[in-house]
Design an enzyme around this catalytic site. Structure first.
Site, PDB file in Angstrom:
ATOM      1  N   LYS A 192      17.584  -3.838  -0.810  1.00  0.00           N
ATOM      2  CA  LYS A 192      17.499  -5.289  -0.970  1.00  0.00           C
ATOM      3  C   LYS A 192      16.555  -5.589  -2.131  1.00  0.00           C
ATOM      4  O   LYS A 192      15.343  -5.447  -2.024  1.00  0.00           O
ATOM      5  CB  LYS A 192      16.977  -5.988   0.287  1.00  0.00           C
ATOM      6  N   GLU A 267       3.723   0.081  -1.435  1.00  0.00           N
ATOM      7  CA  GLU A 267       2.993  -0.034  -2.695  1.00  0.00           C
ATOM      8  C   GLU A 267       2.702  -1.518  -2.868  1.00  0.00           C
ATOM      9  O   GLU A 267       3.594  -2.305  -3.169  1.00  0.00           O
ATOM     10  CB  GLU A 267       3.824   0.495  -3.859  1.00  0.00           C
ATOM     11  N   CYS A 301       1.166  -4.336 -10.640  1.00  0.00           N
ATOM     12  CA  CYS A 301       0.181  -4.045  -9.595  1.00  0.00           C
ATOM     13  C   CYS A 301      -0.979  -3.218 -10.124  1.00  0.00           C
ATOM     14  O   CYS A 301      -2.080  -3.270  -9.581  1.00  0.00           O
ATOM     15  CB  CYS A 301       0.847  -3.330  -8.425  1.00  0.00           C
ATOM     16  N   GLU A 398      -5.790 -11.415  -6.052  1.00  0.00           N
ATOM     17  CA  GLU A 398      -4.817 -10.943  -7.035  1.00  0.00           C
ATOM     18  C   GLU A 398      -4.081 -12.137  -7.636  1.00  0.00           C
ATOM     19  O   GLU A 398      -3.369 -12.853  -6.943  1.00  0.00           O
ATOM     20  CB  GLU A 398      -3.806  -9.996  -6.377  1.00  0.00           C
TER      21      GLU A 398
END
Length: 505
Positions: A192, A267, A301, A398
């Site tokens: 997906k 992750e 990331c 973040e």
């Protein structure tokens, strides 16, 4: 790849023509199909918010069909000779290279990423397939562990059908990074992709199909996290979930998979420090710091989103940094001169730009950027916050955009405290010419990956992953197989050793 914007736009128009006509469909059990509900959603380009095409809006029924197809295809794929799986993966790699231009241009238009970076994304994806194709023949290798009475051997077997959920930033490369080792291990896949950037996932699926991948081995279901994603993480036929994305979403997936005891590989996010000591090669440190936050629009990331710079050099270093940031070229992603393109979507654009006010409210200085160029697209000027404290939101949360927060430090101990003082622990970058300091600092730095006197240079055999809120598990080399495969022990008696007797008298 053309060095001319107009030529690239003309080529892109040709590549997109079929998507505009037919839309993006799901791919289940070897067949290209619409969503079972008949519903679709739109994917739009962040460059100018123009419609790209409609996308099948998959839901629980589509996920169920894909999971059942993956389950049915699993025994034959598991039992296929590894050399045959290797050949198929190499054919996929070859076809990726052949369609590299199409993949790059479509990825840029779908995500806003600059062509100078995406031009190599397809080649890196092909590299991922070739790397794991070579490892496929040894994926089941084990150990011989003899004891006094038994010959103990170990082997690995594929875990079964797995779910792969990939993000909207660099979606093509990250899809190959997850799917290639799963297929090499002998697993079947339900993929997906992120709803914001579905184009190249469909191209990759077509490539695999044309390369001769048996039907049902790899299935593609588009959709949103709250329906298709949730159904995938809860489906009893799916044995594991590999997910790349936000930490909060990872937590949600873990909860959703708990009832079926899903194995998970996450992750997740990062708030990564680049620590510059006063004995470092400052010119190289500056190059790396700028590259690792402002490349890929800051939507990565592993970006070095916190600059920790020693006070004795902070003023000089930040002055050079401001000059560099102000010269970064923001523009159309298909223009080869562009260094930063638009952010992926208005939702993300609003999130990133909200931190400009947060910085002002908390007392930081916007030393560069902090503006949004007038455009139909979601462009943000590369931004630098200075005079920041470690407890500010801009130093803790973040942001996931082209935004760097600079924090001064006095001592090695203070730098370590600041570096570790966040919820995340994905990467760290340390700049010093003192090797003993580098060893001390990296030993105590809470991060899954650390580079010393370097930007992020990915080597496929090495482990990739983070600690704390940045993830669970590792990708790369045999670490990928540890996730997609089960360890098995077999003990063979060497003779007629004594067996305890119960009830024999």
């Amino acid at each position: 790849m053309s060095t001319n914007l107009d030529e690239n736009l003309t080529k892109l128009d040709g590549y997109l023509a079929r998507f505009r006509q037919d839309g993006i469909r799901n791919h289940i059990d070897g067949q290209s199909v619409a969503a079972s509900s008949g519903e679709s959603f739109e994917t739009r380009s962040p460059v100018d918010n123009s419609l790209i095409c409609g996308v099948a809006k998959g839901g629980a029924q589509d996920i169920d069909a894909a999971a059942k197809a993956a389950k049915a295809a699993f025994p034959a794929w598991r039992d296929m000779r590894a050399s045959e799986r290797k050949a198929i993966l190499n054919r996929i790699a070859d076809a990726i290279v052949e369609r590299a231009e199409e993949i790059a241009l479509c990825e840029c238009w779908d995500t806003g990423q600059a062509l100078r970076f995406m031009s190599k994304a397809a080649l890196r994806g092909a590299e991922n397939f070739r790397f794991f194709a070579e490892k496929a023949t040894a994926a089941r290798d084990g150990q011989s562990l003899p004891s006094a009475t038994l010959m103990n051997i170990t082997t690995r077997v594929p875990i079964g059908p797995v779910g792969v959920i990939t993000p909207w930033n660099t979606p093509f490369m990250l899809s190959t990074w997850k799917i290639a080792p799963a297929l090499a291990a002998g697993c079947t896949v339900v993929h997906k992709p992120a709803e914001f950037s579905p184009l190249t996932a469909r191209i990759l699926m077509e490539i695999a199909d044309e390369a001769g991948l048996p039907k049902g081995v790899w299935n593609l279901v588009n959709g949103f996290g709250e329906d298709a994603g949730k159904a995938l993480t809860e489906h009893p036929d799916i044995k594991a979930i590999a997910f790349v994305g936000e930490s909060r979403t990872g937590s949600m997936i873990m909860k959703q998979g708990a009832d079926t005891l899903k194995r998970v590989h996450f992750e997740l996010g990062g708030k990564n420090p680049v620590v510059v000591f006063d004995d470092a090669d400052l010119d190289r440190a500056l190059d790396a710091a700028v590259f690792m936050i402002y490349s890929l629009n800051g939507e990565r990331c592993t970006s070095s989103s916190r600059l920790l710079v020693q006070s004795s050099i902070a003023e000089e270093f930040q002055a050079k940094l401001v000059e560099r940031v102000n010269r970064i070229r923001v523009g159309h992603p298909l223009d080869p001169a562009t260094e930063i393109g638009p952010l992926i979507h208005k939702v993300h654009y609003d999130k990133v730009t909200s931190y400009f006010d947060v910085a002002r409210q908390d007392g930081a200085t916007i030393a560069a950027g902090g503006t949004t160029p007038e455009s139909k697209g979601y462009y943000v000027a590369p931004t630098l916050f200075t005079d920041a404290r470690p407890d500010m939101r801009i130093a803790q949360e973040e942001i996931f955009g082209p935004v760097l927060t600079a924090i001064p430090f006095e001592t090695e101990e203070e730098a370590l405290e600041i570096a570790n003082g966040v919820a995340y622990g994905l990467t760290g970058y340390v700049w010093t010419n003192d090797i003993t300091r580098a060893l001390r600092f990296t030993d105590k730095l809470e991060a899954g990956m650390i580079w010393v006197n370097s930007e992020n240079v990915r080597h496929l055999p090495t482990p990739f992953g983070g600690v704390k809120a940045s993830g669970i598990g590792r990708d790369g080399g045999d670490w990928s197989f540890e996730f997609y495969m089960e360890q098995k022990h077999i003990g063979l008696a060497l003779g007629q050793h004594a067996i305890p007797k119960l009830g024999a008298n």
